[in-house]
Scaffold this motif. Sequence first.
Motif, mmCIF file in Angstrom:
data_model
loop_
_atom_site.group_PDB
_atom_site.id
_atom_site.type_symbol
_atom_site.label_atom_id
_atom_site.label_comp_id
_atom_site.label_asym_id
_atom_site.label_seq_id
_atom_site.Cartn_x
_atom_site.Cartn_y
_atom_site.Cartn_z
ATOM 1 N N MET A 132 0.885 -1.099 0.029
ATOM 2 C CA MET A 132 0.039 -0.049 -0.025
ATOM 3 C C MET A 132 0.807 1.251 0.031
ATOM 4 S SD MET A 132 -1.357 2.981 1.745
ATOM 5 C CE MET A 132 -0.592 2.473 3.252
ATOM 6 N N ILE A 133 1.903 1.325 0.799
ATOM 7 C CA ILE A 133 2.779 2.496 0.864
ATOM 8 C C ILE A 133 3.178 2.950 -0.403
ATOM 9 C CG2 ILE A 133 4.688 1.234 1.784
ATOM 10 C CD1 ILE A 133 3.323 4.768 2.784
ATOM 11 N N ASN A 134 3.928 1.904 -1.093
ATOM 12 C CA ASN A 134 4.692 2.266 -2.417
ATOM 13 C C ASN A 134 3.428 3.068 -3.187
ATOM 14 O OD1 ASN A 134 6.796 0.934 -1.550
ATOM 15 N ND2 ASN A 134 6.290 -1.056 -2.259
ATOM 16 N N ALA A 135 2.335 2.419 -3.424
ATOM 17 C CA ALA A 135 1.222 2.999 -4.426
ATOM 18 C C ALA A 135 1.028 4.312 -3.823
ATOM 19 C CB ALA A 135 0.130 2.371 -4.281
ATOM 20 N N PHE A 136 0.858 4.481 -2.262
ATOM 21 C CA PHE A 136 0.480 5.989 -1.887
ATOM 22 C C PHE A 136 1.701 6.891 -2.389
ATOM 23 C CE2 PHE A 136 0.129 9.329 1.512
ATOM 24 C CZ PHE A 136 -1.163 9.428 1.499
ATOM 25 N N ARG A 137 2.952 6.575 -1.976
ATOM 26 C CA ARG A 137 4.276 7.256 -2.120
ATOM 27 C C ARG A 137 4.417 7.435 -3.575
ATOM 28 N NH1 ARG A 137 7.258 10.000 -3.308
ATOM 29 N NH2 ARG A 137 9.355 10.515 -2.522
ATOM 30 N N ALA A 138 4.094 6.751 -4.546
ATOM 31 C CA ALA A 138 4.373 6.894 -5.888
ATOM 32 C C ALA A 138 3.787 8.372 -6.526
ATOM 33 C CB ALA A 138 3.979 5.640 -6.485
ATOM 34 N N ASP A 139 2.679 8.292 -6.098
ATOM 35 C CA ASP A 139 2.028 9.432 -6.519
ATOM 36 C C ASP A 139 2.242 10.961 -5.882
ATOM 37 O OD1 ASP A 139 -0.412 10.073 -8.467
ATOM 38 O OD2 ASP A 139 -1.326 11.051 -6.767
ATOM 39 N N ILE A 140 3.119 11.069 -4.842
ATOM 40 C CA ILE A 140 3.510 12.103 -4.315
ATOM 41 C C ILE A 140 4.848 12.620 -5.084
ATOM 42 C CG2 ILE A 140 4.202 13.359 -2.252
ATOM 43 C CD1 ILE A 140 2.632 11.096 -0.675
ATOM 44 N N PRO A 141 4.577 14.026 -5.784
ATOM 45 C CA PRO A 141 5.984 14.365 -6.278
ATOM 46 C C PRO A 141 7.247 14.664 -5.354
ATOM 47 C CG PRO A 141 4.090 16.064 -6.183
ATOM 48 C CD PRO A 141 3.671 14.827 -5.727
ATOM 49 N N ARG A 142 7.037 15.146 -4.257
ATOM 50 C CA ARG A 142 8.060 15.487 -3.368
ATOM 51 C C ARG A 142 7.617 15.014 -1.994
ATOM 52 N NH1 ARG A 142 9.787 21.263 -4.050
ATOM 53 N NH2 ARG A 142 7.520 21.769 -4.708
ATOM 54 N N LEU A 143 8.263 14.173 -1.136
ATOM 55 C CA LEU A 143 7.943 13.895 0.066
ATOM 56 C C LEU A 143 8.691 14.738 1.398
ATOM 57 C CD1 LEU A 143 6.141 12.021 1.826
ATOM 58 C CD2 LEU A 143 7.847 10.178 1.768
ATOM 59 N N GLY A 144 8.355 15.774 1.622
ATOM 60 C CA GLY A 144 8.803 16.504 2.771
ATOM 61 C C GLY A 144 8.328 16.509 3.880
ATOM 62 N N ARG A 145 7.731 17.547 4.285
ATOM 63 C CA ARG A 145 6.794 17.492 5.773
ATOM 64 C C ARG A 145 5.556 16.898 5.445
ATOM 65 N NH1 ARG A 145 6.497 23.247 8.417
ATOM 66 N NH2 ARG A 145 5.512 23.629 6.322
ATOM 67 N N VAL A 146 4.985 16.252 6.055
ATOM 68 C CA VAL A 146 3.693 15.431 6.208
ATOM 69 C C VAL A 146 2.995 15.959 7.363
ATOM 70 C CG1 VAL A 146 2.162 13.517 5.907
ATOM 71 C CG2 VAL A 146 4.791 13.495 4.901
ATOM 72 N N LEU A 147 1.747 16.671 7.148
ATOM 73 C CA LEU A 147 0.803 17.084 8.184
ATOM 74 C C LEU A 147 -0.270 16.425 7.986
ATOM 75 C CD1 LEU A 147 1.240 20.831 7.788
ATOM 76 C CD2 LEU A 147 2.614 19.408 9.190
ATOM 77 N N PHE A 148 -0.868 15.633 9.111
ATOM 78 C CA PHE A 148 -2.301 14.972 9.267
ATOM 79 C C PHE A 148 -3.156 16.032 9.834
ATOM 80 C CE2 PHE A 148 1.016 11.521 8.998
ATOM 81 C CZ PHE A 148 0.375 10.539 8.099
ATOM 82 N N ARG A 149 -4.237 16.104 9.221
ATOM 83 C CA ARG A 149 -5.445 16.713 9.869
ATOM 84 C C ARG A 149 -6.336 15.732 10.377
ATOM 85 N NH1 ARG A 149 -8.271 17.865 12.974
ATOM 86 N NH2 ARG A 149 -10.050 19.626 12.937
ATOM 87 N N VAL A 150 -6.589 15.415 11.513
ATOM 88 C CA VAL A 150 -7.007 14.286 12.171
ATOM 89 C C VAL A 150 -7.439 14.604 13.696
ATOM 90 C CG1 VAL A 150 -5.272 13.051 12.882
ATOM 91 C CG2 VAL A 150 -7.083 11.798 12.479
ATOM 92 N N ASP A 151 -8.908 13.854 13.925
ATOM 93 C CA ASP A 151 -9.271 14.077 15.242
ATOM 94 C C ASP A 151 -9.739 12.623 15.818
ATOM 95 O OD1 ASP A 151 -9.113 16.754 15.651
ATOM 96 O OD2 ASP A 151 -10.965 17.084 14.720
ATOM 97 N N ALA A 152 -9.587 12.669 17.173
ATOM 98 C CA ALA A 152 -10.202 11.543 17.980
ATOM 99 C C ALA A 152 -10.534 11.910 19.286
ATOM 100 C CB ALA A 152 -8.784 10.483 17.950
ATOM 101 N N GLY A 153 -11.313 10.994 19.714
ATOM 102 C CA GLY A 153 -11.984 11.282 20.942
ATOM 103 C C GLY A 153 -13.231 10.672 21.392
#
Length: 321
Positions: free
Chosen positions: A1-22
């Motif tokens: 899975m990670i290879n398919a996800f990573r392949a579409d990202i032109p540059r992999l620098g900082r990654v921010l996740f907008r997510v909540d839990a509670g």
Amino acid sequence: MINAFRADIPRLGRVLFRVDAGKVAGLSFGHLERCAVLSRQLLRAGAAATTFLMRPLPDGLARARALGLEVALPELWLKALADGDVLIVDLPFPPEDQVIRAARQAGAYLALLDDTGRDLLPCDLVLNSSVLAEPSMYPRAKKTLLGPAYCILEERYAAARHHGSGDAGLPVVLLTLGGSDPTGLTVRVLRALGALGGAAPACRLQVVLGPGFGEASAVEQAREKLSLASQLHVSPADMLPLFTGCDLAVCAGGRTLYELRALGTPTLALASAPHEARQIDAFLRLGLLQCGVTSWSEDAFLHKLRLMLSRQTRRPTGEDT
């Protein structure tokens, strides 16, 4: 899975996740858990850093910090978005307008992790690992990764397989119904078994309470009325040994269902919400699940539990599940 996800990202620098839990209506801990897995995989793939942008919900923040994640309030980081950053949104509701606006203005790569089938935002990539996912659900996405093949799982799940308890005595039943179990299925199941007294199906229970569970006292009261032996696990650090070492798992219709399927663990799924009912129904139709209850019924649950346990007792030692 990670290879398919990573392949579409032109540059992999900082990654921010907008997510909540509670422990709030419409929210759980599954979104945070899968983002934590993806964060570790992206860091190994070369990401410079990952940061989790979360609302100040105490239980969610506590879980994120327990997972060792860097957490910040969304408004503190959105202004700092830059070209080359990756913003991953994983929410059960549309994100704030300023999130999309900030990503577009900065030229950041925008990805959506979804399991609702709703076109929540225009983005570069949508990943939906649900069996119900279809391309037509996301007309504004430039690219889609859809179906169980793209389920975000830890790498060790690929190598692990269900082996059962290996006990010739009573089968071990794992009861794990979500990070917060908002509809109280855990208590319902325990009360249903307790009401049977000595007529309850013969088994040993392993009961898991997730990080957001709020009815521990009700669970203890229900356990006291059981004629079955039971053991309680509160927010265990590692679920994999429990998944592989039980003889039967009783779970809800979310992320855990996919994890158990990947491991080959015999499973009885109980829907805790309408979208889970649709997912369980699809699993049953596709032959990916042995038994499921799409709307809670004590009689239906007990019938399916007895059926699944009878299958376990008939299985020869060492037979693949």
